[in-house]
Every structure is written in C-alpha cells, then in structure tokens.
Motif scaffolding. Structure first.
Motif, PDB file in Angstrom:
ATOM      1  N   TYR A 196       0.824  -1.209   0.000  1.00 12.70           N
ATOM      2  CA  TYR A 196       0.000   0.000   0.000  1.00 12.70           C
ATOM      3  C   TYR A 196       0.858   1.259   0.000  1.00 12.70           C
ATOM      4  N   CYS A 197       2.114   1.127   0.388  1.00 17.30           N
ATOM      5  CA  CYS A 197       3.029   2.256   0.224  1.00 17.30           C
ATOM      6  C   CYS A 197       3.364   2.418  -1.263  1.00 17.30           C
ATOM      7  N   SER A 198       3.323   1.303  -2.003  1.00 20.06           N
ATOM      8  CA  SER A 198       3.560   1.396  -3.451  1.00 20.06           C
ATOM      9  C   SER A 198       2.501   2.278  -4.114  1.00 20.06           C
ATOM     10  N   VAL A 199       1.302   2.319  -3.535  1.00 19.65           N
ATOM     11  CA  VAL A 199       0.242   3.168  -4.077  1.00 19.65           C
ATOM     12  C   VAL A 199       0.627   4.638  -3.950  1.00 19.65           C
ATOM     13  N   VAL A 200       1.260   4.991  -2.838  1.00 18.23           N
ATOM     14  CA  VAL A 200       1.721   6.370  -2.649  1.00 18.23           C
ATOM     15  C   VAL A 200       2.705   6.737  -3.752  1.00 18.23           C
ATOM     16  N   LEU A 201       3.618   5.817  -4.056  1.00 15.86           N
ATOM     17  CA  LEU A 201       4.608   6.079  -5.109  1.00 15.86           C
ATOM     18  C   LEU A 201       3.943   6.142  -6.482  1.00 15.86           C
ATOM     19  N   GLU A 253       2.561  -3.705 -12.455  1.00 16.07           N
ATOM     20  CA  GLU A 253       2.573  -5.139 -12.782  1.00 16.07           C
ATOM     21  C   GLU A 253       2.072  -5.967 -11.599  1.00 16.07           C
ATOM     22  N   TYR A 254       2.567  -5.645 -10.423  1.00 17.09           N
ATOM     23  CA  TYR A 254       2.177  -6.386  -9.211  1.00 17.09           C
ATOM     24  C   TYR A 254       0.666  -6.330  -8.993  1.00 17.09           C
ATOM     25  N   TRP A 255       0.097  -5.126  -9.054  1.00 19.79           N
ATOM     26  CA  TRP A 255      -1.328  -4.973  -8.785  1.00 19.79           C
ATOM     27  C   TRP A 255      -2.178  -5.583  -9.900  1.00 19.79           C
ATOM     28  N   MET A 256      -1.687  -5.590 -11.128  1.00 18.31           N
ATOM     29  CA  MET A 256      -2.438  -6.187 -12.237  1.00 18.31           C
ATOM     30  C   MET A 256      -2.648  -7.684 -12.019  1.00 18.31           C
ATOM     31  N   HIS A 257      -1.673  -8.337 -11.388  1.00 16.52           N
ATOM     32  CA  HIS A 257      -1.727  -9.794 -11.240  1.00 16.52           C
ATOM     33  C   HIS A 257      -2.001 -10.248  -9.808  1.00 16.52           C
ATOM     34  N   TYR A 263     -10.767  -3.988 -10.400  1.00 12.44           N
ATOM     35  CA  TYR A 263     -10.054  -2.725 -10.217  1.00 12.44           C
ATOM     36  C   TYR A 263      -8.570  -2.995  -9.984  1.00 12.44           C
ATOM     37  N   LEU A 264      -7.730  -2.084 -10.431  1.00 12.42           N
ATOM     38  CA  LEU A 264      -6.285  -2.267 -10.280  1.00 12.42           C
ATOM     39  C   LEU A 264      -5.907  -2.378  -8.806  1.00 12.42           C
ATOM     40  N   LEU A 265      -6.380  -1.443  -7.992  1.00 14.76           N
ATOM     41  CA  LEU A 265      -6.084  -1.454  -6.563  1.00 14.76           C
ATOM     42  C   LEU A 265      -7.257  -2.057  -5.803  1.00 14.76           C
ATOM     43  N   SER A 266      -6.954  -2.699  -4.697  1.00 14.36           N
ATOM     44  CA  SER A 266      -8.033  -3.329  -3.932  1.00 14.36           C
ATOM     45  C   SER A 266      -7.654  -3.403  -2.462  1.00 14.36           C
ATOM     46  N   THR A 267      -8.651  -3.612  -1.626  1.00 13.81           N
ATOM     47  CA  THR A 267      -8.439  -3.758  -0.188  1.00 13.81           C
ATOM     48  C   THR A 267      -7.789  -5.112   0.085  1.00 13.81           C
ATOM     49  N   LYS A 268      -7.468  -5.359   1.341  1.00 12.36           N
ATOM     50  CA  LYS A 268      -6.888  -6.650   1.723  1.00 12.36           C
ATOM     51  C   LYS A 268      -7.842  -7.791   1.441  1.00 12.36           C
ATOM     52  N   GLU A 269      -9.141  -7.462   1.374  1.00 14.57           N
ATOM     53  CA  GLU A 269     -10.149  -8.481   1.086  1.00 14.57           C
ATOM     54  C   GLU A 269     -10.405  -8.625  -0.413  1.00 14.57           C
ATOM     55  N   SER A 281      -7.960   3.814   6.661  1.00 15.67           N
ATOM     56  CA  SER A 281      -7.376   2.518   7.018  1.00 15.67           C
ATOM     57  C   SER A 281      -5.987   2.289   6.451  1.00 15.67           C
ATOM     58  N   TYR A 282      -5.592   3.041   5.430  1.00 16.77           N
ATOM     59  CA  TYR A 282      -4.307   2.790   4.788  1.00 16.77           C
ATOM     60  C   TYR A 282      -3.417   4.035   4.752  1.00 16.77           C
ATOM     61  N   TRP A 283      -3.964   5.133   4.215  1.00 17.80           N
ATOM     62  CA  TRP A 283      -3.130   6.332   4.060  1.00 17.80           C
ATOM     63  C   TRP A 283      -2.652   6.878   5.411  1.00 17.80           C
TER      64      TRP A 283
END
Length: 348
Positions: A196-201, A253-257, A263-269, A281-283
């Motif tokens: 989820y830190c990768s999302v910040v980047l 690439e990581y989030w795609m697979h 959706y590209l990004l998703s919660t832990k669930e 919950s994340y930011w």
C-alpha cells in the motif's frame, strides 16, 4: 368492533409493555395440497392505546405503504431516487450529485430512518469540501429526503437542519497543500515493499487524483504501452492517457496480477476501494509510520512540481495530469505523443 375481512387486526399483547397494542397486516394467503389455508402476516407497529392502533391501521388501509421501508438504506434510497430523478436533469448535474454521494460513504449502509441530523452534519464537517460543493451536498440531502418522505421511508426530514453556512468563507477540515520534499520521497521509497506504500509512489509519479487511481479498472491499463486510460473525470481535460513511470512500472505489474478484482487497486479483502476506507485505514497509518504529514492530493502537486523542475513543457504537464488548456481535451493519442508523455514522466 369487528374489522372488515382483509383490513388487518388489532390486539393486545400479554405482559406489562409500554406499547401493548399490536397492529398486524395480512400480506398473503396460501392454500396447501390438503386444502388448509395459511396466512402470512407483517406487523405495522405497536401502540400505547387501542385507539392509536386503530387509527394507524385505518391510515394504512387508506394509503398502503411498503412495510419493509424501515430497512431501506441510504444507498438504496439514493439508487431509487437517482433512477427517478436523473432522466430529468442534465449530465453535468448528474455528475454533481454523484460526486456529492461519494462524500457520504459513512452513511451508505445505514438505514435511512435511523439517520439523524448529527450523521448528516458529520459528513459536512469532515468531507473537506468548499462552500459551493457543500451547497450541492445539501441539495442532495434535501432531494433524497423529499423522495424518502413521499415514499414513507422516513417520517422526518433531518436535511433541513444541516448547517453549511458556517463554512461560507472557509473550507471545513481543510489541509494546506504541501508537496512532498525530496527527503519525504526518499523515505517513502524505503517502505516500497509495503504494497500500500507502493500506491503512494504510484500517485507521486503519475500526478493522478487519488479517486482516479482508486477507480482505475485493469481493463484500462496497458502494460505493453506503459500507460493507462482515465475514462471518467470531473473535467473534460481529465479524460486522458497517463504514462506509467519506469520507476513505478513494477508496482503496476504487481497490482495487475495480484487478484481477480476488476479494479487495479483493492483492499486486503480484494474489494474495490472507497476513498474514506483508503484514507482512514491505509493512508493515515502509513503517514504515521513514516512520520510524515501529507494528504493524498499532495502527491498530485508533488508530481506537477517535479515535472516543472525537470524542465517538462507546461503543455505536456497539463496532458499528463489532466489540467485544462488548448488542445488538452483531444482524445486521440498517437504512438509518438504517448512516447513524449513517457519521456516526460521518466524525467522525475
């Protein structure tokens, strides 16, 4: 007094009750294979006196309403209201209502008849919107309550008590926009293994609005061409292709697979993110762990600032981040133009 057949019944319950008089409505009659009749009932309510119960039953028979309305959630009211209301208004007004609705995530699953003024006011006080946007939000509340009253879903309009005037000359809960410093960005990179830190980047190196990235579907991501399409935005200029930086390509690439979520990004669930869920919950926990203070929109300002410092032409910056400008709303991108955007984003 004997009530007419099919009218319903009123009877007194046993015990010491505050409202002992029950009103029951017959909803259906089913005859089984042996010829026996089985009745199905629903309770209209409970009342202090027999007189009150009879009045309620009489009113119901004069103007029947949905007995399951007390279970209707805020989201269900919005959906039913929008189906009826949206065909009568312009597309821009529809988008305005949809944007206001997104600020109400805390109300989504609440039963409409359990929502009070304090719940509505909390949305206003914490959404961080300016006064013109708050006016649209209150209009949404007013319209939904009018619909709910007309359909016997609620008995009182709490939207009329919501106070937005206090924010007329200021933005509630506003946070000053401040780009990430070089040191801040370096610190974020040290946490890159946190998914989820990768999302910040990804935000820092794309200039996307956080809502655009959270709503991005995998079908609109093109890893081969290293870009993705924003197909819905609050402005025409926001409909655009966004280049994927070499620095963050592995994260895409990581989030795609990662899972089967559309959706590209998703919660832990593995579910689609709502902004409030992502932020709370994340930011916020990530910022606290890294000991830096920023809000998601700061990533967009950071990207714009860094593109400017890297000497990227202002027209190219506008194309990347979706700011209005001459020719920015052009929807057709050639391979050459995409390469220009990639070269620009790779400079930061």
């Amino acid at each position: 007094m004997k009530l007419p057949n099919g009218f319903g019944s009123v009877y007194k319950l046993h015990g010491n009750r505050r409202k002992p008089w029950a009103v029951r409505i017959t909803t259906s009659r089913v005859q089984d294979s042996e010829g026996f009749t089985h009745w199905k009932y629903k309770y209209l309510g409970y009342y202090k006196t027999k007189e009150e119960a009879l009045v309620a039953l009489t009113n119901y028979n004069q103007n029947p309403y949905d007995l399951d309305a007390n279970k209707t959630t805020f989201t269900e009211v919005y959906e039913k209201w929008s189906i009826e209301h949206f065909p009568k208004i312009s597309e821009s007004n529809q988008k305005g209502y949809s944007a206001s609705y997104k600020s109400c995530s805390s109300l989504y699953d609440m039963k409409m008849n359990e929502i009070r003024k304090s719940h509505l006011q909390n949305v206003v006080d914490t959404c961080g919107k300016n006064y013109p946007t708050l006016r649209k939000l209150k209009v949404l509340f007013n319209s939904m309550y009018k619909f709910a009253l007309e359909n016997d879903i609620v008995g009182k309009d709490y939207s009329q008590f919501v106070d937005i005037v206090q924010y007329k000359d200021k933005n509630p809960n506003t946070i000053s926009r401040s780009p990430f410093s070089v040191e801040d960005i370096e610190k974020v990179w040290t946490y890159k293994n946190n998914e989820y830190c990768s999302v910040v980047l990804m935000l820092l190196y794309s200039g996307c609005r956080v809502s655009e990235l959270l709503d991005l579907k995998k079908e609109n991501v093109n890893l081969e061409e290293r870009c993705f399409d924003i197909i819905a935005s609050k402005t025409k200029a926001g409909i655009r292709k966004v280049p994927i930086s070499q620095k963050t390509f592995s994260f895409f690439e990581y989030w795609m697979h990662k899972n089967s979520c559309e959706y590209l990004l998703s919660t832990k669930e593995g579910e689609h993110f709502l902004y409030r869920n992502f932020y709370d919950s994340y930011w916020k926990p990530l910022m606290k762990e890294m000991d830096i203070t920023h809000n998601p929109h700061d990533t967009r300002h950071t990207c714009i600032s860094n593109l400017t410092l890297a000497g990227v032409d202002d027209k190219i910056i506008k194309k990347i981040v979706g700011h209005a400008g001459k020719s920015v709303t052009e929807k057709v991108y050639t391979h050459f133009e995409i390469q220009i955007l990639l070269d620009a984003i790779d400079k930061i």
